[in-house]
Design an enzyme around this catalytic site. Structure first.
Site, PDB file in Angstrom:
ATOM      1  N   HIS A   1      18.907 -53.819  84.887  1.00 48.79           N
ATOM      2  CA  HIS A   1      19.937 -54.214  84.892  1.00 48.79           C
ATOM      3  C   HIS A   1      20.051 -55.860  84.022  1.00 48.79           C
ATOM      4  CE1 HIS A   1      24.311 -55.785  85.631  1.00 48.79           C
ATOM      5  NE2 HIS A   1      24.685 -56.318  84.925  1.00 48.79           N
TER       6      HIS A   1
ATOM      7  N   HIS B   1      21.342 -56.578  79.955  1.00 47.23           N
ATOM      8  CA  HIS B   1      21.255 -56.687  78.489  1.00 47.23           C
ATOM      9  C   HIS B   1      20.621 -57.129  77.606  1.00 47.23           C
ATOM     10  CE1 HIS B   1      25.414 -55.061  80.762  1.00 47.23           C
ATOM     11  NE2 HIS B   1      24.481 -55.847  81.523  1.00 47.23           N
TER      12      HIS B   1
ATOM     13  N   HIS C   1      29.337 -51.189  85.293  1.00 44.23           N
ATOM     14  CA  HIS C   1      29.240 -52.418  86.204  1.00 44.23           C
ATOM     15  C   HIS C   1      30.579 -52.078  86.866  1.00 44.23           C
ATOM     16  CE1 HIS C   1      26.417 -53.946  83.262  1.00 44.23           C
ATOM     17  NE2 HIS C   1      26.769 -55.250  83.419  1.00 44.23           N
TER      18      HIS C   1
ATOM     19  N   GLU D   1      31.787 -56.758  89.631  1.00 48.47           N
ATOM     20  CA  GLU D   1      31.669 -57.999  89.797  1.00 48.47           C
ATOM     21  C   GLU D   1      32.731 -58.366  89.661  1.00 48.47           C
ATOM     22  OE1 GLU D   1      30.616 -58.284  85.126  1.00 48.47           O
ATOM     23  OE2 GLU D   1      29.556 -60.269  85.597  1.00 48.47           O
TER      24      GLU D   1
ATOM     25  N   ASP E   1      19.972 -59.498  84.586  1.00 55.31           N
ATOM     26  CA  ASP E   1      21.671 -59.080  83.970  1.00 55.31           C
ATOM     27  C   ASP E   1      21.866 -60.083  81.969  1.00 55.31           C
ATOM     28  OD1 ASP E   1      24.523 -57.983  83.029  1.00 55.31           O
ATOM     29  OD2 ASP E   1      25.109 -59.796  84.459  1.00 55.31           O
ATOM     30  N   ASP E   2      21.986 -61.091  81.968  1.00 51.67           N
ATOM     31  CA  ASP E   2      21.834 -61.603  80.779  1.00 51.67           C
ATOM     32  C   ASP E   2      20.559 -62.811  80.378  1.00 51.67           C
ATOM     33  OD1 ASP E   2      23.406 -60.070  79.177  1.00 51.67           O
ATOM     34  OD2 ASP E   2      25.411 -60.377  81.247  1.00 51.67           O
TER      35      ASP E   2
HETATM   36  N1  HPA Z   1      29.704 -57.917  82.943  1.00 51.50           N
HETATM   37  C1  HPA Z   1      30.157 -57.272  82.329  1.00 51.50           C
HETATM   38  N2  HPA Z   1      29.698 -57.143  80.724  1.00 51.50           N
HETATM   39  C2  HPA Z   1      28.438 -57.965  80.294  1.00 51.50           C
HETATM   40  C3  HPA Z   1      27.750 -58.863  81.278  1.00 51.50           C
HETATM   41  C4  HPA Z   1      27.900 -59.005  82.624  1.00 51.50           C
HETATM   42  O1  HPA Z   1      27.459 -58.857  83.077  1.00 51.50           O
HETATM   43  N3  HPA Z   1      26.898 -59.123  80.716  1.00 51.50           N
HETATM   44  C5  HPA Z   1      26.896 -58.205  79.375  1.00 51.50           C
HETATM   45  N4  HPA Z   1      28.212 -57.817  79.801  1.00 51.50           N
HETATM   46 ZN    ZN Z   2      25.707 -56.746  83.615  1.00 53.25          ZN
END
Ligand code: HPA
Ligand code: ZN
Length: 337
Positions: free
Chosen positions: A17, A19, A197, A200, A278-279
């Protein structure tokens, strides 16, 4: 480095996971802004980092999409992804399944082919430079229409042999999986794997929809599934992998404190949780940072960390014999450490 830090750094792991646009570090953002003559609303790297205080997913997304505007040429996408692979390799990542958001780029006039060529050349570079295997997950932005997602799938047609899966990201609440059921059916008919996703910020119902209407192979995040015991039991029974992102959860206020993070509760309830970044450029850490932070906050043992790493391979889209080889390498690592 403590013993646990070095155990984590050398533990063989996959990242499932990530991006790629979320791995854009402020230093590279400035360099690309200059290279492409794009203006950004920051005066320094410190200024950018100071802007990274989020109270929810949308706060982050606004800044993340603005940052992506510096990505213009094939070389930009190559450099972005290569920087991630170098960083991931240093963290003991031997397989990475990376997501990208084509609509973020095609909607501002950057060609789909430019984006994917840059990413694919970096993936080839990661294999030769680091011996790392990689796969590509093409995400649809869920705040955009079903029609726009179908158009993106059509643009990907010549590249389907290079794309492992489709995913669903961006603003979750108000954009349930059901909105994309027909797009996912089309992607499945083309032989693509499916992730989304869910849970969350969205309710457990969205996780049900991802399973029942999208027929996903994996759930990204899934935290709010824990509110629904029947759903937890089902996810456990089906062996569904959850790609959990502890530092992301903290930075986007999905959890108030890492000390309350549910990762070990997930494992105790039979869920196949994994740890991911994630990011990383926005949330303050790459995958090993996430393992370290969650190990410290929840007092996780080496055995639990090894379970999380095993889940990262069993939940991957690698062939079974490759998964078996990576699981054996974790066993060998534990035996030798
Ligand atoms: N959630 C949803 N969209 C996203 C995320 C995330 O954590 N990171 C980049 N796009
Ligand atoms: Zn994500």
């Amino acid at each position: 480095m403590t013993d646990l830090d070095s155990f984590i750094a050398r533990l063989p792991k996959a990242e499932l996971h990530l991006h790629i646009e979320g791995s854009l570090e402020p230093e590279l953002m400035f360099a690309l802004a200059k290279r492409n003559g794009v203006s950004i609303p920051y005066t320094s790297v410190e200024d950018v980092r100071a802007a990274y205080a989020f109270s929810n997913l949308q706060d982050f997304l606004d800044i993340y999409y603005a940052g992506a505007s510096v990505l213009v040429t094939e070389a930009d996408f190559h450099d972005l992804a290569m920087a991630y692979f170098d960083r991931a390799a240093a963290d003991g990542v031997i397989h990475a399944e990376i997501m990208f958001d084509p609509q973020t780029h095609t909607d501002r006039g950057v060609a789909f082919d430019t984006v994917i060529r840059g990413l694919l050349s970096a993936m080839a570079g990661a294999e030769t430079k680091h011996g790392m295997t990689c796969a590509l997950i093409m995400c649809f932005l869920r705040h955009l229409s079903e029609q726009a997602a179908f158009e993106t799938l059509a643009m990907a047609e010549p590249w389907l042999g290079t794309i492992a899966a489709v995913g669903l990201d961006s603003s979750e609440v108000g954009h349930p999986p059901s909105k994309f059921a027909r797009v996912y059916a089309a992607a499945r008919a083309k032989g693509l794997k499916l992730v989304a996703h869910a849970g969350e910020e969205g309710p457990p119902e969205y996780v049900h929809e991802a399973l029942d209407l999208l027929h996903v192979d994996r759930i990204d995040h899934g935290n709010r599934a824990l509110e629904d015991p029947v759903l937890v039991e089902r996810l456990a029974r089906e062996g569904m992998t959850l790609t959990v992102c502890p530092l992301s959860n903290l930075k986007l206020c999905v959890v108030g404190d890492l000390a309350d993070h549910p990762i070990d509760r997930m494992l105790a309830q039979g869920l196949k949780a994994t740890v991911n970044s994630d990011d990383p450029a926005y949330f303050g850490g790459y995958v090993a940072d996430n393992y370290r932070a969650i190990a410290a906050a929840r007092g996780l043992s080496q055995d639990v960390l090894a379970t999380l790493a095993r889940n990262s391979f069993t939940g991957s889209f690698l062939p079974p014999e490759t998964i078996a080889r990576h699981l054996a390498s974790i066993d060998a690592y534990l035996a030798g450490s």
